[in-house]
Design a protein around this motif. Structure first.
Motif, PDB file in Angstrom:
ATOM      1  N   ASN A  34       0.824  -1.232   0.000  1.00 49.66           N
ATOM      2  CA  ASN A  34       0.000   0.000   0.000  1.00 49.66           C
ATOM      3  C   ASN A  34       0.845   1.264   0.000  1.00 49.66           C
ATOM      4  O   ASN A  34       0.452   2.276   0.572  1.00 49.66           O
ATOM      5  N   VAL A  35       2.022   1.199  -0.619  1.00 47.93           N
ATOM      6  CA  VAL A  35       2.923   2.356  -0.658  1.00 47.93           C
ATOM      7  C   VAL A  35       3.476   2.473  -2.068  1.00 47.93           C
ATOM      8  O   VAL A  35       3.840   1.480  -2.691  1.00 47.93           O
ATOM      9  N   GLU A  36       3.549   3.723  -2.551  1.00 50.75           N
ATOM     10  CA  GLU A  36       4.185   3.945  -3.844  1.00 50.75           C
ATOM     11  C   GLU A  36       5.691   3.917  -3.620  1.00 50.75           C
ATOM     12  O   GLU A  36       6.241   4.736  -2.890  1.00 50.75           O
ATOM     13  N   GLN A  37       6.345   2.948  -4.249  1.00 53.02           N
ATOM     14  CA  GLN A  37       7.778   2.788  -4.040  1.00 53.02           C
ATOM     15  C   GLN A  37       8.531   3.928  -4.695  1.00 53.02           C
ATOM     16  O   GLN A  37       8.184   4.380  -5.776  1.00 53.02           O
ATOM     17  N   GLY A  38       9.568   4.371  -4.002  1.00 50.51           N
ATOM     18  CA  GLY A  38      10.382   5.446  -4.549  1.00 50.51           C
ATOM     19  C   GLY A  38      11.328   5.977  -3.493  1.00 50.51           C
ATOM     20  O   GLY A  38      11.397   5.470  -2.375  1.00 50.51           O
ATOM     21  N   ILE A  39      12.045   7.054  -3.867  1.00 50.42           N
ATOM     22  CA  ILE A  39      12.998   7.671  -2.946  1.00 50.42           C
ATOM     23  C   ILE A  39      12.337   8.905  -2.345  1.00 50.42           C
ATOM     24  O   ILE A  39      11.847   9.781  -3.068  1.00 50.42           O
ATOM     25  N   THR A  42      13.491  11.362   4.562  1.00 51.46           N
ATOM     26  CA  THR A  42      13.182  10.527   5.722  1.00 51.46           C
ATOM     27  C   THR A  42      11.948  11.030   6.461  1.00 51.46           C
ATOM     28  O   THR A  42      11.095  10.236   6.867  1.00 51.46           O
ATOM     29  N   ASN A  43      11.834  12.355   6.620  1.00 54.82           N
ATOM     30  CA  ASN A  43      10.677  12.916   7.339  1.00 54.82           C
ATOM     31  C   ASN A  43       9.375  12.535   6.643  1.00 54.82           C
ATOM     32  O   ASN A  43       8.393  12.168   7.291  1.00 54.82           O
ATOM     33  N   LYS A  44       9.346  12.652   5.308  1.00 53.79           N
ATOM     34  CA  LYS A  44       8.140  12.341   4.545  1.00 53.79           C
ATOM     35  C   LYS A  44       7.812  10.853   4.648  1.00 53.79           C
ATOM     36  O   LYS A  44       6.647  10.467   4.791  1.00 53.79           O
ATOM     37  N   ALA A  45       8.842   9.991   4.603  1.00 55.68           N
ATOM     38  CA  ALA A  45       8.636   8.545   4.712  1.00 55.68           C
ATOM     39  C   ALA A  45       8.071   8.187   6.088  1.00 55.68           C
ATOM     40  O   ALA A  45       7.169   7.353   6.199  1.00 55.68           O
ATOM     41  N   GLN A  46       8.573   8.853   7.138  1.00 56.66           N
ATOM     42  CA  GLN A  46       8.061   8.605   8.489  1.00 56.66           C
ATOM     43  C   GLN A  46       6.607   9.042   8.601  1.00 56.66           C
ATOM     44  O   GLN A  46       5.787   8.366   9.231  1.00 56.66           O
ATOM     45  N   ALA A  47       6.261  10.151   7.960  1.00 56.40           N
ATOM     46  CA  ALA A  47       4.880  10.642   7.974  1.00 56.40           C
ATOM     47  C   ALA A  47       3.962   9.656   7.250  1.00 56.40           C
ATOM     48  O   ALA A  47       2.832   9.402   7.699  1.00 56.40           O
ATOM     49  N   MET A  48       4.456   9.079   6.141  1.00 60.47           N
ATOM     50  CA  MET A  48       3.664   8.087   5.403  1.00 60.47           C
ATOM     51  C   MET A  48       3.399   6.854   6.284  1.00 60.47           C
ATOM     52  O   MET A  48       2.288   6.315   6.287  1.00 60.47           O
TER      53      MET A  48
END
Length: 185
Positions: A34-39, A42-48
């Motif tokens: 359920n995640v769009e893979q990509g780069i 870190t802050n945005k990834a933690q929020a996701m």
């Protein structure tokens, strides 16, 4: 006057993976369901991860950028433990059986030990055959070498030589491994 009781220091369990705020990289490659893979940063990834009530777990810290997975951390750790247990259970254990000779071993003893070695090799075990030289028997090195050569010839159809006869101190040894390993359970 009684001295105050000292508590033993708490053991801190070292986590094998960096999770959420412990991830120090600026950018990470995000993978997971359920995640769009990509780069992402870190802050945005933690929020996701927080938006899905999951954790951001660094699974490959040596990659550039590090690979992180959005997953429930406790479930992830459980799966990893399960995989490790399975790998350990499926690993074959190498059994080494030793057969000891003297430089003056008689023919009957030799045949007896040869039969045992054949059984060991059939079971899938490796065989370490050695000639132990005691006292002045070291002067008969050639006898020990001939004995081990004869032993390896007798086992040709059951096993192959892994290490040639070699003298170490007062012991001349060689290793044989089975040709076709069929270990019994």
């Amino acid at each position: 006057m009684a001295l105050p009781q000292r508590r033993p220091p708490r053991r801190v369990v070292e986590e094998p993976y960096k999770v959420n705020e412990r991830i120090l990289a600026r950018e990470v490659r995000v993978v997971g369901e359920n995640v769009e893979q990509g780069i992402y940063e870190t802050n945005k990834a933690q929020a996701m991860a927080k938006a899905q009530n999951l954790d951001l777990v660094e699974v490959s810290p040596n990659a550039v950028p590090p690979v992180c997975r959005i997953v429930d951390y406790s479930k992830f750790k459980y799966e990893q433990k399960k995989k490790q247990k399975e790998i350990k259970a499926n690993a074959t254990k190498v059994v080494i059986k030793e057969i000891r000779f003297g430089p003056n071993t008689d023919d009957h003893d030799f045949e007896f030990k040869l039969k045992h070695a054949i059984n060991f090799l059939k079971e899938g075990a490796k065989v370490k055959a050695y000639v132990q030289f005691v006292g002045r028997a070291i002067v008969f090195k050639d006898r020990g070498f001939q004995l081990l050569e004869r032993f390896s010839k007798g086992l040709e159809e059951y096993g192959k030589i892994e290490a040639e006869p070699k003298l170490e101190g007062k012991r001349m040894s060689m290793f044989l491994s089975p040709k076709v390993a069929t270990p019994k359970k």
